[in-house]
Structures are given as structure tokens and as C-alpha cells.
Design a protein around this motif. Structure first.
Motif, PDB file in Angstrom:
ATOM      1  N   GLN A  12       2.922  65.601  15.364  1.00 42.99           N
ATOM      2  CA  GLN A  12       4.355  65.425  15.613  1.00 42.99           C
ATOM      3  C   GLN A  12       4.758  63.960  15.458  1.00 42.99           C
ATOM      4  O   GLN A  12       5.813  63.659  14.910  1.00 42.99           O
ATOM      5  CB  GLN A  12       4.739  65.941  17.003  1.00 42.99           C
ATOM      6  N   GLU A  40      13.508  64.592   5.033  1.00 45.30           N
ATOM      7  CA  GLU A  40      13.874  65.665   5.961  1.00 45.30           C
ATOM      8  C   GLU A  40      13.299  67.011   5.518  1.00 45.30           C
ATOM      9  O   GLU A  40      12.786  67.772   6.336  1.00 45.30           O
ATOM     10  CB  GLU A  40      15.393  65.746   6.122  1.00 45.30           C
ATOM     11  N   HIS A  41      13.365  67.287   4.236  1.00 49.05           N
ATOM     12  CA  HIS A  41      12.801  68.540   3.732  1.00 49.05           C
ATOM     13  C   HIS A  41      11.285  68.558   3.932  1.00 49.05           C
ATOM     14  O   HIS A  41      10.708  69.562   4.356  1.00 49.05           O
ATOM     15  CB  HIS A  41      13.146  68.732   2.255  1.00 49.05           C
ATOM     16  N   LYS A  43       9.555  66.984   6.161  1.00 47.88           N
ATOM     17  CA  LYS A  43       9.254  67.164   7.586  1.00 47.88           C
ATOM     18  C   LYS A  43       9.237  68.648   7.938  1.00 47.88           C
ATOM     19  O   LYS A  43       8.354  69.111   8.665  1.00 47.88           O
ATOM     20  CB  LYS A  43      10.300  66.453   8.453  1.00 47.88           C
ATOM     21  N   GLN A  44      10.203  69.380   7.428  1.00 48.29           N
ATOM     22  CA  GLN A  44      10.270  70.819   7.701  1.00 48.29           C
ATOM     23  C   GLN A  44       9.054  71.536   7.125  1.00 48.29           C
ATOM     24  O   GLN A  44       8.487  72.422   7.764  1.00 48.29           O
ATOM     25  CB  GLN A  44      11.550  71.411   7.120  1.00 48.29           C
ATOM     26  N   VAL A  45       8.660  71.145   5.931  1.00 50.22           N
ATOM     27  CA  VAL A  45       7.497  71.767   5.296  1.00 50.22           C
ATOM     28  C   VAL A  45       6.228  71.460   6.091  1.00 50.22           C
ATOM     29  O   VAL A  45       5.426  72.357   6.381  1.00 50.22           O
ATOM     30  CB  VAL A  45       7.358  71.293   3.829  1.00 50.22           C
ATOM     31  N   ALA A  47       5.858  70.758   9.161  1.00 50.64           N
ATOM     32  CA  ALA A  47       5.845  71.395  10.479  1.00 50.64           C
ATOM     33  C   ALA A  47       5.188  72.776  10.423  1.00 50.64           C
ATOM     34  O   ALA A  47       4.674  73.259  11.433  1.00 50.64           O
ATOM     35  CB  ALA A  47       7.263  71.500  11.024  1.00 50.64           C
ATOM     36  N   GLY A  48       5.147  73.379   9.260  1.00 57.74           N
ATOM     37  CA  GLY A  48       4.538  74.696   9.110  1.00 57.74           C
ATOM     38  C   GLY A  48       3.040  74.666   8.851  1.00 57.74           C
ATOM     39  O   GLY A  48       2.419  75.711   8.685  1.00 57.74           O
TER      40      GLY A  48
END
Length: 85
Positions: A12, A40-41, A43-45, A47-48
Motif C-alpha cells: 500500500q 492513477e490507472h 495504482k488501480q491495476v 491493487a489487484g
């Protein structure tokens, strides 16, 4: 269980500081900012995924790719005509 919590926190922190991490890599490897994805994109990827499962970067492999891009590919392209000339 505590080790997993530490890894999750580290992941994180990495995601939270992704812009700075991109900047470090950019400076270290002399890469243009445009070579990096949208923060930002990405970061979302990320996180998975579980980042601790990623393979470690191998400096010899990075050097081999760098050499290929700097020398082998330009030499190969000399064999083809440029349709724009």
C-alpha cells in the motif's frame, strides 16, 4: 499472519508513493516520463495484485535489453529501406 500484514502495508505504501517510484526509475534508467503509464490507472491495476509475487528485476537482463535496443535493433533496421525518404 503478521508477515502478511507487513507485506500488505508495504504494498500500500508503494502504491501510495507510485509517482515518486516512477520518478526514481525514470532518473535511474534515463527514461522519458511518457514511457510510464498513467499513475492513477496503474495504482488501480496494482491493487489487484500481490506485488511480493512479482519476480525480482535482474540487472543483467535489463542490460541485455538495453543493449539490444541500442545496438541490435538499429543494426537490423539498416537492412530495410525507409519508405519516407
Amino acid at each position: 499472519m503478521p508477515a502478511m500484514m507487513g507485506k500488505a502495508k508495504a504494498q500500500q505504501r508503494l502504491i501510495d508513493n507510485l509517482q515518486d517510484e516512477f520518478a526514481k526509475v525514470q532518473r535511474e534508467y534515463h527514461l522519458p516520463a511518457g514511457d510510464f503509464p498513467d499513475v492513477e490507472h496503474f495504482k488501480q491495476v496494482l491493487a489487484g495484485y500481490s506485488i511480493d509475487k512479482f519476480e525480482k528485476m535482474k540487472p543483467k537482463m535489463v542490460q541485455a535489453v538495453d543493449d539490444m535496443l541500442a545496438h541490435d535493433i538499429p543494426d537490423l533496421l539498416k537492412n530495410f529501406s525507409n519508405p519516407y525518404q
